[in-house]
Design a protein around this motif. Structure first.
Motif, mmCIF file in Angstrom:
data_model
loop_
_atom_site.group_PDB
_atom_site.id
_atom_site.type_symbol
_atom_site.label_atom_id
_atom_site.label_comp_id
_atom_site.label_asym_id
_atom_site.label_seq_id
_atom_site.Cartn_x
_atom_site.Cartn_y
_atom_site.Cartn_z
ATOM 1 N N TRP A 199 0.843 -1.195 0.000
ATOM 2 C CA TRP A 199 0.000 0.000 0.000
ATOM 3 C C TRP A 199 0.870 1.234 0.000
ATOM 4 C CZ3 TRP A 199 -4.721 1.393 -1.122
ATOM 5 C CH2 TRP A 199 -5.126 2.680 -0.790
ATOM 6 N N SER A 200 0.503 2.189 -0.797
ATOM 7 C CA SER A 200 1.257 3.427 -0.897
ATOM 8 C C SER A 200 0.265 4.582 -0.975
ATOM 9 C CB SER A 200 2.097 3.367 -2.177
ATOM 10 O OG SER A 200 2.307 4.656 -2.694
ATOM 11 N N PRO A 201 0.647 5.756 -0.465
ATOM 12 C CA PRO A 201 -0.232 6.924 -0.572
ATOM 13 C C PRO A 201 -0.524 7.293 -2.029
ATOM 14 C CG PRO A 201 1.518 7.348 1.009
ATOM 15 C CD PRO A 201 1.824 6.035 0.345
ATOM 16 N N MET A 202 0.243 6.697 -2.975
ATOM 17 C CA MET A 202 0.006 6.970 -4.390
ATOM 18 C C MET A 202 -1.306 6.308 -4.844
ATOM 19 S SD MET A 202 3.422 7.901 -5.796
ATOM 20 C CE MET A 202 3.378 7.075 -7.325
ATOM 21 N N PHE A 203 -1.718 5.242 -4.152
ATOM 22 C CA PHE A 203 -2.965 4.570 -4.523
ATOM 23 C C PHE A 203 -4.148 5.378 -4.009
ATOM 24 C CE2 PHE A 203 -0.304 0.568 -3.872
ATOM 25 C CZ PHE A 203 0.036 0.497 -5.215
ATOM 26 N N ASP A 204 -5.305 5.194 -4.649
ATOM 27 C CA ASP A 204 -6.517 5.798 -4.101
ATOM 28 C C ASP A 204 -7.633 4.765 -4.116
ATOM 29 O OD1 ASP A 204 -7.476 5.703 -6.713
ATOM 30 O OD2 ASP A 204 -7.251 7.851 -7.050
ATOM 31 N N MET A 205 -8.819 5.169 -3.675
ATOM 32 C CA MET A 205 -9.940 4.235 -3.562
ATOM 33 C C MET A 205 -10.298 3.604 -4.898
ATOM 34 S SD MET A 205 -10.504 4.007 -0.472
ATOM 35 C CE MET A 205 -11.741 2.777 -0.806
ATOM 36 N N ILE A 206 -10.209 4.381 -5.964
ATOM 37 C CA ILE A 206 -10.544 3.853 -7.295
ATOM 38 C C ILE A 206 -9.650 2.645 -7.611
ATOM 39 C CG2 ILE A 206 -10.553 4.380 -9.768
ATOM 40 C CD1 ILE A 206 -12.814 5.884 -8.571
ATOM 41 N N ASN A 207 -8.357 2.710 -7.229
ATOM 42 C CA ASN A 207 -7.447 1.573 -7.465
ATOM 43 C C ASN A 207 -7.984 0.292 -6.843
ATOM 44 O OD1 ASN A 207 -4.976 3.916 -7.030
ATOM 45 N ND2 ASN A 207 -4.969 2.657 -8.856
ATOM 46 N N ILE A 208 -8.553 0.408 -5.642
ATOM 47 C CA ILE A 208 -9.051 -0.781 -4.952
ATOM 48 C C ILE A 208 -10.159 -1.438 -5.753
ATOM 49 C CG2 ILE A 208 -10.363 -1.549 -2.929
ATOM 50 C CD1 ILE A 208 -8.621 0.342 -1.275
ATOM 51 N N PHE A 209 -11.082 -0.631 -6.283
ATOM 52 C CA PHE A 209 -12.240 -1.193 -6.977
ATOM 53 C C PHE A 209 -11.988 -1.491 -8.451
ATOM 54 C CE2 PHE A 209 -13.865 0.616 -3.115
ATOM 55 C CZ PHE A 209 -14.665 -0.436 -2.670
ATOM 56 N N GLU A 210 -10.977 -0.833 -9.040
ATOM 57 C CA GLU A 210 -10.702 -1.103 -10.450
ATOM 58 C C GLU A 210 -9.556 -2.069 -10.657
ATOM 59 O OE1 GLU A 210 -10.430 2.608 -12.557
ATOM 60 O OE2 GLU A 210 -12.603 2.894 -12.430
ATOM 61 N N VAL A 211 -8.670 -2.182 -9.668
ATOM 62 C CA VAL A 211 -7.506 -3.050 -9.845
ATOM 63 C C VAL A 211 -7.438 -4.153 -8.790
ATOM 64 C CG1 VAL A 211 -4.989 -3.124 -9.997
ATOM 65 C CG2 VAL A 211 -6.210 -1.130 -10.877
ATOM 66 N N PHE A 212 -7.341 -3.777 -7.517
ATOM 67 C CA PHE A 212 -7.074 -4.763 -6.464
ATOM 68 C C PHE A 212 -8.165 -5.826 -6.332
ATOM 69 C CE2 PHE A 212 -4.622 -1.105 -4.322
ATOM 70 C CZ PHE A 212 -3.494 -1.384 -5.065
ATOM 71 N N LEU A 213 -9.415 -5.405 -6.151
ATOM 72 C CA LEU A 213 -10.486 -6.399 -5.974
ATOM 73 C C LEU A 213 -10.719 -7.248 -7.226
ATOM 74 C CD1 LEU A 213 -13.109 -4.624 -3.671
ATOM 75 C CD2 LEU A 213 -11.544 -6.483 -3.092
ATOM 76 N N PRO A 214 -10.788 -6.636 -8.432
ATOM 77 C CA PRO A 214 -10.937 -7.495 -9.623
ATOM 78 C C PRO A 214 -9.786 -8.495 -9.753
ATOM 79 C CG PRO A 214 -11.416 -5.219 -10.192
ATOM 80 C CD PRO A 214 -10.897 -5.221 -8.775
#
Length: 183
Positions: free
Chosen positions: A93-108
């Motif tokens: 996890w890095s401050p460079m990530f945001d919530m959109i990353n979680i739903f568009e990249v991490f969870l998929p």
């Protein structure tokens, strides 16, 4: 350097303006639910999950905690509590990530490429390793039973939360969502 509070507002506004359906809890930008659809071309396709998100005061320097409120059959997600085992996100996890990353990249990615060697759901992990076709079938059964649009909507009844939750197979109490995990 912007304050964590400002960053929370920015990230949550991005989510609210995205195609995701976001519901704030008590108007707070630090706790909300997001409707998440299963990725195309996976056994999760067609499923809709309600994801509980909590942002710590130290966000984005500390990762958010997320959990599925309706049931899902997956090696890295606890079936009853909905907690998610995303070591990858926790460690990287890095401050460079945001919530959109979680739903568009991490969870998929998590749903597409489960890791049965580090399971929270041993039954799902064993089935995936031994009988991948049977695993896909069981995932699809769970999607049909617990992750239809109606099942995710059933969760929205504020007064009968416990009844709806238990009928959806979740055992969270209203006080503290059981098993919310750091992501």
């Amino acid at each position: 350097m912007s304050s964590p509070k400002r960053r929370i507002e920015t990230d949550v506004m991005k989510m609210l303006m995205s195609d995701y359906e976001v519901t704030l809890v008590n108007g707070s930008m630090q706790e909300f639910y997001v409707r998440f659809k299963g990725p195309e071309e996976t056994p999760f396709q067609g499923g809709v999950w309600k994801i509980h998100v909590e942002l710590p005061d130290q966000y984005p320097y500390k990762s958010p905690s997320i959990g599925f409120t309706n049931r899902i059959f997956h090696p890295n997600i606890d079936e009853l509590s909905g907690s998610v085992c995303l070591d990858v996100i926790n460690q990287t996890w890095s401050p460079m990530f945001d919530m959109i990353n979680i739903f568009e990249v991490f969870l998929p990615q998590l749903l597409r490429y489960p890791n049965p060697t580090d399971p929270l759901n041993g039954e799902a992990a064993a089935l995936l390793m031994r009988e991948p076709k049977a695993y896909d079938t069981k995932v699809k059964e769970y999607v049909a039973k617990y992750a239809s649009k109606d099942a995710a909507d059933d969760d929205d009844e504020p007064s009968s939360d416990d009844d709806e939750m238990s009928s959806a197979g979740s055992f969270d109490s209203d006080d503290e969502p059981a098993g919310q995990m750091e992501v």
